[in-house]
Design an enzyme around this catalytic site. Structure first.
Site, mmCIF file in Angstrom:
data_model
loop_
_atom_site.group_PDB
_atom_site.id
_atom_site.type_symbol
_atom_site.label_atom_id
_atom_site.label_comp_id
_atom_site.label_asym_id
_atom_site.label_seq_id
_atom_site.Cartn_x
_atom_site.Cartn_y
_atom_site.Cartn_z
ATOM 1 C CG ASP A 176 -0.230 -0.134 2.524
ATOM 2 O OD1 ASP A 176 1.013 0.018 2.556
ATOM 3 O OD2 ASP A 176 -0.901 -0.334 3.539
ATOM 4 C CB SER A 177 0.190 4.749 1.033
ATOM 5 O OG SER A 177 -0.246 4.494 2.360
ATOM 6 C CB ILE A 178 3.395 1.700 4.390
ATOM 7 C CG1 ILE A 178 2.437 2.421 5.343
ATOM 8 C CG2 ILE A 178 4.714 1.370 5.092
ATOM 9 C CD1 ILE A 178 1.963 1.572 6.506
ATOM 10 C CD GLN A 236 4.232 7.658 2.346
ATOM 11 O OE1 GLN A 236 4.814 7.685 3.423
ATOM 12 N NE2 GLN A 236 3.015 8.154 2.185
ATOM 13 C CG HIS A 243 2.009 6.916 5.794
ATOM 14 N ND1 HIS A 243 0.799 7.549 5.957
ATOM 15 C CD2 HIS A 243 1.869 6.069 4.741
ATOM 16 C CE1 HIS A 243 -0.048 7.102 5.030
ATOM 17 N NE2 HIS A 243 0.581 6.211 4.290
#
Length: 195
Positions: A10-12, A15, A144
């Site tokens: 996912d976004s983690i 990033q 995050h």
């Protein structure tokens, strides 16, 4: 062909290639030995994770692939509320939000699934909560990762890779070091590398 380390998530995970983050650190560690790629799918979705696991990497068809499931980190609920309020103002209270309890349920399911399938797992949810003050130390917005949080994930991934005999130090370079290349006869160094 050069080995590949593919990060799905996912976004983690997306990033993770920011400066100093765990994916970027893996790319640096495995430089000239393996390609590190990120394939984010967005969101916090168990169905996506299971689809990827069962359809893209069927274990019985891929004996040379090391699959490692990484749990989500814990959730700093107060930090998430503060972040949401800073971004959405008063509407923040209307938005559904994640809880640390549910992240823990998901983490336990990841670990159990890995055991059932006979694959590796890293329980970041549990690991991070071993440290006092984990909420602000490891999480930037309640979810995050901070640089310290990224370091925890990186260290755990490298530990699992080392345990699986995939230590970067022991892997060969895909091309010879420039000091080994004779400018008058460069082919010689490349032939030695391929033998």
């Amino acid at each position: 062909m050069r080995p590949q380390i593919v990060l799905f998530g996912d976004s983690i995970t997306e990033q993770s290639f920011r400066s100093g983050s765990w994916g970027a650190s893996l790319a640096d560690t495995y430089s000239r030995k393996a390609d590190v790629l990120v394939r984010g799918y967005g969101g916090y979705n168990t169905r996506w994770a299971l689809f990827l696991l069962h359809h893209l990497f069927p274990i019985e068809c891929s004996p040379t692939i090391l699959i490692v499931l990484i749990t989500p980190p814990p959730i700093d609920e107060e930090g998430r509320k503060q972040y949401a309020k800073s971004v959405y103002g008063d509407k923040a209270m209307e938005l559904p939000e994640r809880t640390n309890e549910m992240a823990g349920v998901y983490a336990r399911q990841c670990v159990e699934l890995a055991k059932d399938l006979g694959i590796c797992s890293i329980d970041i949810w549990y690991k991070m909560q071993e440290t006092e003050g984990w909420q602000k130390k490891f999480l930037s917005d309640g979810l995050h990762l901070t640089p310290e949080g990224n370091a925890v994930v990186y260290q755990e991934v490298v530990r699992v890779f080392n345990d699986a005999q995939l230590s970067a130090e022991e892997m060969p370079y895909d091309f010879p070091h420039h000091s080994k290349i004779d400018g008058k006869n460069p082919e010689k160094a490349f032939k030695q590398q391929c033998v």
